[in-house]
Scaffold this active site. Sequence first.
Site, PDB file in Angstrom:
ATOM      1  N   ASN A   1       0.841  -1.203   0.000  1.00  0.00           N
ATOM      2  CA  ASN A   1       0.000   0.000   0.000  1.00  0.00           C
ATOM      3  C   ASN A   1       0.874   1.251   0.000  1.00  0.00           C
ATOM      4  O   ASN A   1       1.982   1.271   0.558  1.00  0.00           O
ATOM      5  CB  ASN A   1      -1.016   0.007   1.149  1.00  0.00           C
ATOM      6  N   ILE A   2       0.375   2.271  -0.675  1.00  0.00           N
ATOM      7  CA  ILE A   2       1.124   3.518  -0.870  1.00  0.00           C
ATOM      8  C   ILE A   2       0.190   4.665  -0.487  1.00  0.00           C
ATOM      9  O   ILE A   2      -0.779   4.937  -1.203  1.00  0.00           O
ATOM     10  CB  ILE A   2       1.570   3.656  -2.346  1.00  0.00           C
ATOM     11  N   GLU A   3       0.454   5.265   0.670  1.00  0.00           N
ATOM     12  CA  GLU A   3      -0.455   6.298   1.171  1.00  0.00           C
ATOM     13  C   GLU A   3      -0.093   7.673   0.626  1.00  0.00           C
ATOM     14  O   GLU A   3       0.948   7.847  -0.034  1.00  0.00           O
ATOM     15  CB  GLU A   3      -0.464   6.270   2.701  1.00  0.00           C
ATOM     16  N   ASN A   4      -0.971   8.615   0.907  1.00  0.00           N
ATOM     17  CA  ASN A   4      -0.807   9.953   0.348  1.00  0.00           C
ATOM     18  C   ASN A   4      -1.362  10.981   1.327  1.00  0.00           C
ATOM     19  O   ASN A   4      -2.371  10.703   1.993  1.00  0.00           O
ATOM     20  CB  ASN A   4      -1.574  10.014  -0.988  1.00  0.00           C
TER      21      ASN A   4
ATOM     22  N   GLY B   1      -2.988  13.537   0.714  1.00  0.00           N
ATOM     23  CA  GLY B   1      -4.401  13.702   0.343  1.00  0.00           C
ATOM     24  C   GLY B   1      -4.989  12.307   0.391  1.00  0.00           C
ATOM     25  O   GLY B   1      -4.939  11.590  -0.590  1.00  0.00           O
ATOM     26  N   TYR B   2      -5.511  11.889   1.518  1.00  0.00           N
ATOM     27  CA  TYR B   2      -5.743  10.462   1.823  1.00  0.00           C
ATOM     28  C   TYR B   2      -6.370   9.647   0.689  1.00  0.00           C
ATOM     29  O   TYR B   2      -6.065   8.476   0.515  1.00  0.00           O
ATOM     30  CB  TYR B   2      -6.627  10.315   3.067  1.00  0.00           C
TER      31      TYR B   2
ATOM     32  N   CYS C   1      -4.126   0.737  -2.442  1.00  0.00           N
ATOM     33  CA  CYS C   1      -3.987  -0.496  -1.657  1.00  0.00           C
ATOM     34  C   CYS C   1      -2.953  -1.427  -2.290  1.00  0.00           C
ATOM     35  O   CYS C   1      -2.693  -1.379  -3.499  1.00  0.00           O
ATOM     36  CB  CYS C   1      -5.308  -1.239  -1.591  1.00  0.00           C
TER      37      CYS C   1
ATOM     38  N   GLU D   1      -3.223  -4.573  -2.967  1.00  0.00           N
ATOM     39  CA  GLU D   1      -3.802  -5.464  -3.978  1.00  0.00           C
ATOM     40  C   GLU D   1      -3.849  -4.775  -5.338  1.00  0.00           C
ATOM     41  O   GLU D   1      -3.543  -5.371  -6.374  1.00  0.00           O
ATOM     42  CB  GLU D   1      -5.224  -5.871  -3.583  1.00  0.00           C
TER      43      GLU D   1
HETATM   44  N1  THU Z   1      -5.205  -1.350   2.749  1.00  0.00           N
HETATM   45  C1  THU Z   1      -4.696  -2.157   1.770  1.00  0.00           C
HETATM   46  O1  THU Z   1      -3.602  -1.908   1.237  1.00  0.00           O
HETATM   47  N2  THU Z   1      -5.419  -3.231   1.393  1.00  0.00           N
HETATM   48  C2  THU Z   1      -6.606  -3.594   1.957  1.00  0.00           C
HETATM   49  O2  THU Z   1      -7.243  -4.515   1.484  1.00  0.00           O
HETATM   50  C3  THU Z   1      -7.092  -2.898   3.139  1.00  0.00           C
HETATM   51  C4  THU Z   1      -6.483  -1.560   3.372  1.00  0.00           C
HETATM   52  C5  THU Z   1      -4.414  -0.196   3.177  1.00  0.00           C
HETATM   53  C6  THU Z   1      -4.949   1.142   2.765  1.00  0.00           C
HETATM   54  C7  THU Z   1      -4.327   2.037   3.811  1.00  0.00           C
HETATM   55  O3  THU Z   1      -3.025   2.402   3.376  1.00  0.00           O
HETATM   56  C8  THU Z   1      -4.186   1.162   5.031  1.00  0.00           C
HETATM   57  O4  THU Z   1      -4.323  -0.174   4.574  1.00  0.00           O
HETATM   58  C9  THU Z   1      -5.214   1.432   6.102  1.00  0.00           C
HETATM   59  O5  THU Z   1      -6.471   1.434   5.575  1.00  0.00           O
END
Ligand code: THU
Length: 149
Positions: free
Chosen positions: A47-50, A52-53, A58, A60
């Site tokens: 997962n790669i967050e930002n 700006g949420y 994700c 996957e």
């Molecule tokens: N997240 C995933 O990468 N996959 C999922 O199936 C559930 C949620 C990530 C998104 C976010 O970066 C963090 O988990 C918390 O929600």
Amino acid sequence: MKLEQTQIRDLIRRAFAARKFAYTPYSHFNVGAALLTRNGKVYTGCNIENAGYTATNCAERTALFKAVSEGERQFSAIAIVGSKEGTVNELVTGPCGVCRQALYEFSGPDLTVIMARTEEDYIVTTLGQLLPYGFGPANLETEKTESQM
Ligand code: THU
């Protein structure tokens, strides 16, 4: 597709390796995914967050988009691992709704989904179980006009 236990464990291991690259300064919830193509290749993602949420991606979908962008469209299984940084979760991490939909586009209901806490502790299910009556490409095929019904 029915996977051998060694294949399942290998995919889980690959998902854990990908999880190390998770970029999660906001949630500190790290997810890794390993997507197996029908011809035996594995694409991984984190997962790669930002800031700006909503721009967060994700694990996957990172794996899926890497694969599709390299010409892959047929998949047999995905393994997912997720937990807070430095912990093992009580719950398995299932794919979020958006990821279920994104995967359904290419796999339909038959994709094997492995949700793992550890290499030994996992649930094996299918995308069809996680997204019943999913909306996919077949739904957009129109065979009859409304006046023919
Ligand atoms: N997240 C995933 O990468 N996959 C999922 O199936 C559930 C949620 C990530 C998104 C976010 O970066 C963090 O988990 C918390 O929600």
